[in-house]
Design a protein around this motif. Structure first.
Motif, mmCIF file in Angstrom:
data_model
loop_
_atom_site.group_PDB
_atom_site.id
_atom_site.type_symbol
_atom_site.label_atom_id
_atom_site.label_comp_id
_atom_site.label_asym_id
_atom_site.label_seq_id
_atom_site.Cartn_x
_atom_site.Cartn_y
_atom_site.Cartn_z
ATOM 1 N N ASN A 1 4.846 -6.393 8.167
ATOM 2 C CA ASN A 1 5.213 -5.812 6.805
ATOM 3 C C ASN A 1 3.777 -5.672 5.930
ATOM 4 O O ASN A 1 3.465 -6.697 5.563
ATOM 5 N N ASN A 2 2.885 -4.748 6.081
ATOM 6 C CA ASN A 2 1.533 -4.964 5.571
ATOM 7 C C ASN A 2 1.637 -3.672 4.479
ATOM 8 O O ASN A 2 2.277 -2.751 4.691
ATOM 9 N N GLN A 3 0.432 -3.941 3.740
ATOM 10 C CA GLN A 3 0.309 -2.877 2.663
ATOM 11 C C GLN A 3 -0.457 -1.608 3.417
ATOM 12 O O GLN A 3 -0.310 -0.598 3.199
ATOM 13 N N ILE A 4 -1.103 -2.230 4.642
ATOM 14 C CA ILE A 4 -1.758 -1.145 5.363
ATOM 15 C C ILE A 4 -1.305 -0.893 6.610
ATOM 16 O O ILE A 4 -0.676 -1.681 7.340
ATOM 17 N N ILE B 1 -5.746 0.636 10.953
ATOM 18 C CA ILE B 1 -6.603 -0.429 11.181
ATOM 19 C C ILE B 1 -7.496 -0.026 12.439
ATOM 20 O O ILE B 1 -6.963 0.237 13.836
#
Lengths: 510, 178
Positions: free
Chosen positions: B7-10, B15
């Motif tokens: 659960n990442n903002q990015i 990446i």
């Protein structure tokens, strides 16, 4: 503010250390000299004989006298030439007898200020001041002996000025907002009972096991060899048997003796080092004071702490539920063992409290842990099996049934250890923190703030390469941590993520 | 706050990955340097064996076996060193990104080291006499993580090494100003 101005004015005048510093400087010099020449001294005492010895001894006596005298004079001169003062937000030190040295450091570059008192300090009622800086300048700013009041004054003044300077220059770099320097909160304290617990639960078994193992091995070796050699030599089988039974008695005796020694040693060590330990939160860091003869004050600023780890062994876990906590700080020059501090005997709640302070209410229970690949276990077992296949035939050929049993038992034990290790090795990554768990019988935990990572290495051994696995090695300024045996895709993903975190963060690592 | 790894903002796909980088190998001439280094090792071995030959080692039967063992061991070591010079060379390559440098090496034990420019303490370029002869240079990148985490890329063109050094140090400076 007036109080601070008073403090400031107090340090503007160049001042010397407390007069008793002379004694301590002499003591320091002698310690250094003794450390240099003791092998020479040893050789002298043990090596030479007769007339030569007398001759050497008299030379030696004169040498000691001369060196002792010179260093005493030096210590006194040194004391009178050593000034320090604070001016324009810089700490100035001027010192040196022949080679004059004038150095200064901006107060905001001061990282930590530690007090250290050995037995002489305590008798004389003074303290030494160790000023740690961010740059490569090492011990230049240390003071050997100042009165306690003055030491406290210097520290409070420098730390409060430092904070003012930092906040006026940088708006949001600091991880915490400014807290008062005076703000102290006791986290935990060790009582005598705690010290006893530490002494008891020290890993005696490991050291005892090693020694007993060695003795047992020797014993079986003797057992294997002697039936052929001893009876021929002595013609008496009984003698040999008597030797065996006394050997067993000896073994028992040695074991008990060793356990007693090991226990008393660790207890005494715990008392000397950790007597009356108090662990406090102070401003943006921790402060630990402990010690029986040498009262050590150790400060660890949040910004300097690179790794936080805690672990226990089987005894600590089952008997008392206590952990050894270690705070590893970045050294000013290189990785320096003195920069990390181990606090034993900390219970789980207190660990959580420390984590809350340092990692801003990180909830470890919400961490999702991922196990490493089972191939880690397979590889250990494979190696053990190969070793077993080498050793067992050897034992068989030397016709030692007992040897075979011992070897099998050992391999079973190692196999089990490998299994435990595999079971315990896990990792989890949150938004800002990496946690790696490990251990065999006890537990080991390491927490790293992601922005404190220095570099990352992805390695693959031939075995790992064949099974498409890799290990991720994470380097920080106070050592490395490894997440071993991950599927290569996962390892790459983690590496990418960690690199991204480091590179996108604006927080300084120190 | 969420602690779930996924659960990442990015978006994780966004990446940049070290998996699909284009790596640059080191200069071909560096292979010669490595081979010469191996040959020097071979020479040292020969000198040791040669001087042992004139001692009384070979007068006893045991001594002869020891000597033979040494010969075999040294030959094995020499061959291994030569082989690893050649094989290892093929695996040495580096890649430069906007924010970090990646160096890959290892014939048997492979490794890939990444250093963000932000964490670089300092950089240096140096040349050994042999390297100078072949017009090669070595770039060393230091971090605060200790010697194990430092990068050392051998077999670079001196100009390239200097450019890399300049690039790394200026990137580092820019970041600090932010």
């Amino acid at each position: 503010m007036t109080k601070r101005n008073d403090l400031a004015n107090q340090f503007v005048e160049p001042r010397r250390q407390s007069l008793v510093a002379i004694v301590l400087i002499i003591y320091k010099y002698y310690k250094i000299i003794l450390r240099q020449v003791w092998p020479f001294f040893l050789v002298l005492v043990l090596g030479s004989r007769g007339n030569m010895r007398d001759k050497w001894e008299s030379y030696f006596f004169y040498a000691v006298l001369v060196i002792g005298g010179i260093s005493m004079i030096f210590a006194i001169l040194n004391y009178f030439k050593h000034y320090y003062y604070i001016e324009n937000d810089e700490l100035h030190v001027s010192k040196g007898v022949f080679k004059k040295q004038k150095i200064s450091i901006p107060l905001e570059r001061v990282q930590t200020i530690n007090f250290e008192e050995n037995i002489f300090h305590r008798v004389l009622g003074v303290t030494s001041l160790k000023i740690d800086t961010a740059g490569s300048i090492k011990k230049e700013f240390d003071l050997d002996a100042v009165t306690k009041n003055e030491a406290r004054g210097i520290r409070d003044y420098i730390l409060s000025r430092k904070e003012d300077l930092e906040t006026s220059q940088i708006q949001s770099l600091s991880e915490h907002d400014v807290e008062g320097v005076e703000n102290e909160e006791l986290i935990t304290q060790l009582s005598f009972v705690d010290l006893l617990k530490i002494g008891i639960s020290y890993n005696h078994l490991k050291s005892a096991g090693l020694i007993i193992g060695a003795i047992f091995w020797l014993y079986t070796e003797v057992d294997d060899l002697f039936p052929n050699i001893l009876p021929q030599k002595f013609d008496e089988r009984e003698m040999y048997e008597a030797a065996i039974s006394t050997g067993l008695m000896m073994l028992l005796f040695v074991t008990v003796f060793f356990l007693v020694i090991s226990f008393s040693y660790s207890l005494i060590r715990a008392i000397i080092r950790y007597y009356d330990l108090s662990f406090k939160r102070r401003g943006n860091g921790f402060k630990i004071i402990s010690g029986l003869f040498t009262r050590q004050e150790f400060s660890a600023l949040d910004s300097k702490i690179q790794l936080v780890g805690w672990k226990d062994n089987l005894l600590q876990k089952k008997l008392f539920g206590i952990y050894d906590l270690s705070l590893k700080q970045a050294g000013s020059v290189a990785i320096n063992s003195k920069k990390s501090f181990v606090v034993p005997g900390i219970i789980e709640e207190k660990i959580q409290a420390i984590i809350d302070f340092h990692f801003e209410d990180l909830d470890l229970t919400k961490f999702e842990f991922t196990p490493v690949s089972i191939k880690m276990l397979h590889r250990s077992w494979l190696y053990l099996m190969v070793l077993c296949l080498i050793f067992l035939p050897v034992a068989y050929l030397t016709a030692s049934f007992r040897g075979m049993i011992i070897i099998s038992a050992m391999f079973l034990f190692f196999g089990y250890t490998a299994f435990r290790k595999y079971q315990k090795t896990k990792y989890g990554i949150s938004q800002d923190v990496l946690c790696i768990k490990g251990g065999t019988f006890g537990d080991e935990n390491v927490l790293i703030k992601l922005h404190k990572i220095q570099s990352i290495e992805l390695t693959r051994s031939p075995y790992q390469n064949r099974h498409r696995l890799g290990s991720v090695k994470i380097y920080t300024a106070s050592g490395k941590s490894v997440i071993p045996y991950l599927p290569i895709e996962e390892a790459i993903r983690i590496t990418d993520r960690l690199m991204f975190k480091v590179e996108s963060s604006n927080k300084p690592w120190m | 706050m969420e602690f779930n790894f996924q659960n990442n903002q990015i978006d994780i796909v966004e990446i940049p990955s070290i998996g699909d980088l284009h790596y640059t190998g080191v200069e071909r001439n560096y292979l010669k340097v490595r081979i010469i280094n191996s040959l020097i090792l071979g020479l040292v071995f020969s000198i040791i064996l040669g001087s042992l030959f004139f001692t009384d080692l070979r007068e006893s039967a045991d001594g002869r076996w020891v000597y033979l063992g040494l010969v075999v061991l040294f030959i094995l070591l020499f061959v291994l060193s030569l082989l690893s010079s050649v094989k290892g060379f093929q695996y040495m390559s580096y890649a430069l990104r906007e924010r970090d440098i990646v160096f890959k090496k290892g014939w048997i034990w492979k490794s890939q080291t990444m250093i963000p420019f932000k964490r670089v303490q300092h950089c240096e370029v140096n040349q050994s006499p042999v390297e100078r002869f072949f017009e090669l240079a070595k770039l060393k990148v230091y971090t605060a993580g200790g010697s194990a985490s430092d990068l050392s890329i051998s077999g670079l063109n001196p100009q390239v090494a200097e450019r890399l050094k300049h690039f790394i140090t200026t990137q580092n400076g820019n970041d600090e100003e932010e």
